[in-house]
Design an enzyme around this catalytic site. Structure first.
Site, mmCIF file in Angstrom:
data_model
loop_
_atom_site.group_PDB
_atom_site.id
_atom_site.type_symbol
_atom_site.label_atom_id
_atom_site.label_comp_id
_atom_site.label_asym_id
_atom_site.label_seq_id
_atom_site.Cartn_x
_atom_site.Cartn_y
_atom_site.Cartn_z
ATOM 1 N N GLU A 135 -82.605 48.517 -10.841
ATOM 2 C CA GLU A 135 -83.957 49.128 -10.677
ATOM 3 C C GLU A 135 -84.697 48.346 -11.904
ATOM 4 O OE1 GLU A 135 -81.834 52.173 -8.365
ATOM 5 O OE2 GLU A 135 -81.360 50.926 -10.206
ATOM 6 N N GLY A 148 -80.526 52.200 -4.683
ATOM 7 C CA GLY A 148 -80.380 53.883 -4.104
ATOM 8 C C GLY A 148 -79.113 53.652 -3.197
ATOM 9 N N ALA A 204 -83.917 51.231 -1.859
ATOM 10 C CA ALA A 204 -85.364 51.882 -1.427
ATOM 11 C C ALA A 204 -85.953 50.981 -0.465
ATOM 12 C CB ALA A 204 -86.112 52.227 -2.725
ATOM 13 N N GLU A 253 -76.402 54.436 -5.589
ATOM 14 C CA GLU A 253 -76.422 55.633 -5.895
ATOM 15 C C GLU A 253 -75.807 56.599 -4.723
ATOM 16 O OE1 GLU A 253 -80.185 56.206 -9.016
ATOM 17 O OE2 GLU A 253 -80.788 55.422 -7.108
#
Length: 338
Positions: free
Chosen positions: A208, A185, A140, A188
């Site tokens: 995270e 992310g 992010a 991900e």
């Protein structure tokens, strides 16, 4: 004269202002907007803000203007290979200064790229890779995130989750080429792909929890399905990072290779894997992906029924006939995707 020109604050020129976007969004002609009219300029700061708007119409209008950026200015773009590699499409991520972090513009452009790929029957394999040395995707954009309200942050994560689902739903095989950091992310995004190759020196992790968060773009669901429940919990609870060799041992990546001097060994391995896929029947490969993905979410009996439906869609194709003919004639098949 275009609506944007009429809304411009001075005669003869146009600028993408918030009032212009809102009026365009309200216009019945919004669906016809494909780019700025001649003489119209778009402020990069406004473009970034509008692309991340929670209003889908505002974001949609801004996205059309983003599409007109020169390729070298885009953070995400498609490159289709030619010659013996025809059928391979690369999604090139190039947000240089921010290490491919998942900002609003990056996400909006990735949505555009994924939408384009979904409709392209000529693409047989997609390779996601970074043009930023030493990083796949750093996760992010925390600078952008810090400026968001709680509601805006919730919307942003929902949009990011939707993007990962769109990538996972692409009909053709996808490969993430990891040559550096793939964190939060970024991992991900790699997990949303079907296959992953990595340099041995690459670093991966869902970190995270070290930031007081949990994986919010599919990581808590896709990681257990990839490495198993116990390993996934350990990696998420601790926020641990693993290198390419460790990721291979855990089943997180399909292949791990020593890094080369150019820093793109994972990408080279992804191309090698893609070249093994493109000679196969494209319709059969797509149906196999659908059968595996849909079948893995249900019980075995239902999965068998899904497999049967996918198999039935392959039977009437010319590719199936070509495959049988090539086998009988002892030659390489020439599949067309029909």
């Amino acid at each position: 004269m275009s609506l944007l020109h009429k809304l411009a604050p001075w005669p003869g020129k146009a600028v993408l202002t918030l009032s212009a976007v809102r009026q365009l969004s309200a216009s019945s002609a919004v669906a016809k907007v494909r780019g700025p009219p001649a003489g119209c300029r778009v402020c990069p700061t406004r473009r970034r803000r509008f692309l991340g708007s929670p209003d889908p119409l505002v974001a949609g209008v801004a996205r059309h203007y983003s599409e007109d950026l020169p390729p070298q200015q885009r953070e995400v773009r498609i490159s289709k290979l030619e010659g013996d590699d025809t059928g391979i499409a690369e999604v090139r991520m190039s947000r240089q200064r921010a290490r491919n972090s998942l900002g609003k513009v990056f996400i909006a452009q990735m949505f555009e790229v994924v939408d384009s790929l979904r409709q392209d029957n000529q693409v047989r394999v997609v390779v996601f890779h970074s043009e930023v040395r030493g990083v796949f995707c750093a996760g992010a954009d925390l600078k952008e995130r810090a400026q968001m309200s709680n509601t805006e942050a919730e919307h942003f994560v929902h949009r990011l989750r939707s993007l990962m689902s769109e990538i996972a739903a692409l009909p053709m095989p996808t490969i993430a080429a990891i040559d550096g950091y793939a964190l939060g992310g970024g991992l991900e995004l790699a997990l949303a792909c079907d296959l992953r190759t990595a340099a041995a020196s690459a670093k991966m992790g869902l970190i995270e929890t070290t930031r007081g968060l949990l994986p919010g773009a599919g990581g808590s669901q896709r990681l257990p399905r990839t490495v198993g429940m116990g390993v996934a919990k350990e990696l998420i609870f601790t926020g641990r990072q693993v290198d390419g060799e460790q990721a291979l041992a855990l089943g997180l990546v399909n292949r791990a290779v020593p890094q080369n001097q150019a820093g793109d060994a994972g990408y080279r391995e992804a191309l090698s894997l893609a070249r093994e896929i493109i000679p196969q029947g494209p319709v059969a490969v797509r149906m196999a992906k659908e059968a595996i993905n849909r079948g893995s979410e249900v019980d075995v009996a239902t999965g068998m029924a899904i497999e049967g439906m996918c198999y039935a869609r392959v039977i009437p194709t010319r590719d199936r006939q070509e495959g049988m003919a090539a086998f009988i004639q002892k030659r390489a098949p020439r599949y067309t995707g029909e």
